[in-house]
Motif scaffolding. Structure first.
Motif: not given
Length: 165
Positions: A38-44, A49-56, A144-148
């Motif tokens: 779960w700690r390895a998943l925090i930064v991704p 979330a940052w990538g998706i939030s910018r869709i607008g 977002a794509g890279y981290f997904i």
């Protein structure tokens, strides 16, 4: 110097907190460490979330920013899948054992800097705002794509390595 100062003081505090966290995580990733999955998943998750939030959704006068986001996400998703960071699994505890690498710090700084630069450009220059919005959406989609993709690769590798015991 006044220009730079104005940019810095008008940057929301949460941006500096995120920057500090990403640098901290990148520096920690330079040392070998044992962590739960779960700690390895925090930064991704933060970057997704940052990538998706910018869709607008609903804030655009045309579809190009959304198209840029989708195309960039689809292009970088496979890159994330095929470039996972190496790790081993401690079969008794289920923890991940990661070797140290500077790649996470470099990646974090590049993605943060690109997002920050686009945000500053779109806030400052109205004539460049349309292009900055499209570039920003492309960067967000790529992130977002890279981290997904990298999250998918990480979870699949963790599952496979955990089952090897």
């Amino acid at each position: 110097m006044t220009f730079v100062y104005q940019i810095l003081i008008h940057t929301p505090p949460w941006v500096w907190i995120l920057f500090a966290y990403l640098v901290w995580q990148g520096i920690k990733a330079m040392q070998p460490r044992t962590i739960p999955i779960w700690r390895a998943l925090i930064v991704p998750v933060v970057f997704i979330a940052w990538g998706i939030s910018r869709i607008g959704f609903g804030h655009q006068s045309n579809a190009w920013p959304l198209v840029a986001w989708i195309v960039a996400a689809l292009v970088l998703l496979p890159v994330g899948v095929v470039t996972p960071r190496p790790f081993e699994v401690d079969h008794t505890s289920g923890l991940m054992i990661r070797p140290g690498s500077a790649s996470a710090l470099i990646r974090n700084l590049i993605v943060f800097s690109a997002q920050y630069a686009v945000g500053v450009i779109s806030a400052i220059d109205a004539s460049d705002r349309a292009m900055a919005i499209i570039a920003g959406r492309a960067i967000s989609g790529a992130t977002a794509g890279y981290f997904i993709g990298s999250t998918i690769a990480l979870l699949l590798a963790y599952r496979r390595k955990s089952a090897e015991s």
